[in-house]
Write a protein that holds these residues in place. Sequence first.
Motif, PDB file in Angstrom:
ATOM      1  N   VAL A  14       0.861  -1.183   0.000  1.00  0.00           N
ATOM      2  CA  VAL A  14       0.000   0.000   0.000  1.00  0.00           C
ATOM      3  C   VAL A  14       0.895   1.231   0.000  1.00  0.00           C
ATOM      4  N   ARG A  15       0.672   2.095  -0.980  1.00  0.00           N
ATOM      5  CA  ARG A  15       1.462   3.323  -1.087  1.00  0.00           C
ATOM      6  C   ARG A  15       0.784   4.493  -0.382  1.00  0.00           C
ATOM      7  N   ARG A  16      -0.571   4.558  -0.482  1.00  0.00           N
ATOM      8  CA  ARG A  16      -1.276   5.726   0.030  1.00  0.00           C
ATOM      9  C   ARG A  16      -2.691   5.351   0.437  1.00  0.00           C
ATOM     10  N   VAL A  17      -3.178   5.970   1.517  1.00  0.00           N
ATOM     11  CA  VAL A  17      -4.561   5.790   1.960  1.00  0.00           C
ATOM     12  C   VAL A  17      -5.206   7.167   2.022  1.00  0.00           C
ATOM     13  N   GLY A  18      -6.339   7.313   1.340  1.00  0.00           N
ATOM     14  CA  GLY A  18      -7.094   8.555   1.374  1.00  0.00           C
ATOM     15  C   GLY A  18      -8.519   8.280   1.816  1.00  0.00           C
ATOM     16  N   ALA A  19      -9.304   9.338   1.947  1.00  0.00           N
ATOM     17  CA  ALA A  19     -10.690   9.195   2.392  1.00  0.00           C
ATOM     18  C   ALA A  19     -11.533   8.415   1.380  1.00  0.00           C
ATOM     19  N   ARG A  20     -11.220   8.515   0.091  1.00  0.00           N
ATOM     20  CA  ARG A  20     -12.043   7.878  -0.944  1.00  0.00           C
ATOM     21  C   ARG A  20     -11.366   6.734  -1.674  1.00  0.00           C
ATOM     22  N   GLY A  21     -10.100   6.491  -1.384  1.00  0.00           N
ATOM     23  CA  GLY A  21      -9.415   5.436  -2.108  1.00  0.00           C
ATOM     24  C   GLY A  21      -8.104   5.043  -1.460  1.00  0.00           C
ATOM     25  N   ILE A  22      -7.587   3.910  -1.928  1.00  0.00           N
ATOM     26  CA  ILE A  22      -6.323   3.371  -1.443  1.00  0.00           C
ATOM     27  C   ILE A  22      -5.483   3.030  -2.661  1.00  0.00           C
ATOM     28  N   PHE A  29      -7.574   2.323  -5.838  1.00  0.00           N
ATOM     29  CA  PHE A  29      -8.822   1.567  -5.766  1.00  0.00           C
ATOM     30  C   PHE A  29      -9.831   2.376  -4.962  1.00  0.00           C
ATOM     31  N   THR A  30     -11.066   2.435  -5.472  1.00  0.00           N
ATOM     32  CA  THR A  30     -12.121   3.205  -4.811  1.00  0.00           C
ATOM     33  C   THR A  30     -13.282   2.320  -4.384  1.00  0.00           C
ATOM     34  N   ARG A  31     -13.139   1.014  -4.551  1.00  0.00           N
ATOM     35  CA  ARG A  31     -14.137   0.054  -4.087  1.00  0.00           C
ATOM     36  C   ARG A  31     -13.435  -0.948  -3.178  1.00  0.00           C
ATOM     37  N   SER A  32     -14.179  -1.523  -2.268  1.00  0.00           N
ATOM     38  CA  SER A  32     -13.614  -2.474  -1.300  1.00  0.00           C
ATOM     39  C   SER A  32     -12.842  -3.576  -2.013  1.00  0.00           C
ATOM     40  N   PHE A  33     -11.747  -4.035  -1.369  1.00  0.00           N
ATOM     41  CA  PHE A  33     -10.918  -5.077  -1.980  1.00  0.00           C
ATOM     42  C   PHE A  33     -10.172  -5.857  -0.908  1.00  0.00           C
ATOM     43  N   LEU A  34      -9.645  -7.003  -1.333  1.00  0.00           N
ATOM     44  CA  LEU A  34      -8.818  -7.858  -0.481  1.00  0.00           C
ATOM     45  C   LEU A  34      -7.396  -7.818  -1.017  1.00  0.00           C
ATOM     46  N   GLU A  42     -10.284  -7.538  -6.494  1.00  0.00           N
ATOM     47  CA  GLU A  42     -11.049  -6.297  -6.642  1.00  0.00           C
ATOM     48  C   GLU A  42     -12.534  -6.500  -6.375  1.00  0.00           C
ATOM     49  N   ASN A  43     -13.202  -5.376  -6.108  1.00  0.00           N
ATOM     50  CA  ASN A  43     -14.658  -5.315  -5.978  1.00  0.00           C
ATOM     51  C   ASN A  43     -15.219  -6.322  -4.974  1.00  0.00           C
ATOM     52  N   TRP A  44     -14.596  -6.395  -3.813  1.00  0.00           N
ATOM     53  CA  TRP A  44     -15.132  -7.217  -2.730  1.00  0.00           C
ATOM     54  C   TRP A  44     -16.482  -6.605  -2.368  1.00  0.00           C
ATOM     55  N   PRO A  45     -17.562  -7.350  -2.378  1.00  0.00           N
ATOM     56  CA  PRO A  45     -18.910  -6.769  -2.278  1.00  0.00           C
ATOM     57  C   PRO A  45     -19.329  -6.363  -0.861  1.00  0.00           C
ATOM     58  N   VAL A  46     -18.562  -5.453  -0.260  1.00  0.00           N
ATOM     59  CA  VAL A  46     -18.851  -4.962   1.093  1.00  0.00           C
ATOM     60  C   VAL A  46     -18.664  -3.448   1.080  1.00  0.00           C
ATOM     61  N   ALA A  47     -19.652  -2.710   1.573  1.00  0.00           N
ATOM     62  CA  ALA A  47     -19.541  -1.254   1.628  1.00  0.00           C
ATOM     63  C   ALA A  47     -19.477  -0.722   3.057  1.00  0.00           C
ATOM     64  N   THR A  48     -19.868  -1.551   4.047  1.00  0.00           N
ATOM     65  CA  THR A  48     -19.797  -1.157   5.453  1.00  0.00           C
ATOM     66  C   THR A  48     -19.475  -2.381   6.302  1.00  0.00           C
ATOM     67  N   ALA A  49     -18.918  -2.153   7.470  1.00  0.00           N
ATOM     68  CA  ALA A  49     -18.624  -3.256   8.388  1.00  0.00           C
ATOM     69  C   ALA A  49     -19.898  -3.951   8.839  1.00  0.00           C
ATOM     70  N   ALA A  50     -21.002  -3.224   8.902  1.00  0.00           N
ATOM     71  CA  ALA A  50     -22.278  -3.809   9.331  1.00  0.00           C
ATOM     72  C   ALA A  50     -22.766  -4.891   8.380  1.00  0.00           C
ATOM     73  N   ALA A 118      -5.215  -8.140   3.980  1.00  0.00           N
ATOM     74  CA  ALA A 118      -5.906  -6.922   4.405  1.00  0.00           C
ATOM     75  C   ALA A 118      -7.225  -6.857   3.634  1.00  0.00           C
ATOM     76  N   ALA A 119      -8.303  -6.712   4.367  1.00  0.00           N
ATOM     77  CA  ALA A 119      -9.638  -6.566   3.770  1.00  0.00           C
ATOM     78  C   ALA A 119     -10.043  -5.110   3.979  1.00  0.00           C
ATOM     79  N   PHE A 120      -9.979  -4.326   2.913  1.00  0.00           N
ATOM     80  CA  PHE A 120     -10.262  -2.899   3.010  1.00  0.00           C
ATOM     81  C   PHE A 120     -11.696  -2.608   2.591  1.00  0.00           C
ATOM     82  N   ILE A 121     -12.428  -1.935   3.476  1.00  0.00           N
ATOM     83  CA  ILE A 121     -13.796  -1.518   3.163  1.00  0.00           C
ATOM     84  C   ILE A 121     -13.762  -0.049   2.760  1.00  0.00           C
ATOM     85  N   LEU A 122     -14.230   0.199   1.550  1.00  0.00           N
ATOM     86  CA  LEU A 122     -14.353   1.562   1.049  1.00  0.00           C
ATOM     87  C   LEU A 122     -15.824   1.815   0.772  1.00  0.00           C
TER      88      LEU A 122
END
Length: 128
Positions: A14-22, A29-34, A42-50, A118-122
Amino acid sequence: MDLSLDRPEGYLFVRRVGARGITVVDREFTRSFLLSPEQLVENWPVATAAELDAGHIDAILALKPEVVLLGTGERQVFPAQAFMAGLLKKGVGVEVMDNAAAARTYDLLAGESRRVVAAFILPAERRE
């Protein structure tokens, strides 16, 4: 003073983490990913931890982690107990943190050749 870019070789980082992307290596990437050191899903189908439940575990386990770092966005949010228990029952450790902390920890562990995912939720893009 001569400055040079020290770029890790042999694993995805990971080079950079921002509010809207990693940014992973040189791609944002602007969508959740593993992310594992060898593979990005890409496109891990999760938008919130809930949303997380036991059904989301298979995609993570397919990457064969010993530890999972769950990045839940700009703030740390714990998922449902069923999600956490599903990983722990398989002998996989799980840590929940915000995306920036998950990225730093992932880079450290990947650099040590650990089997980390790492499972990143965006958040899903807002449409006006």
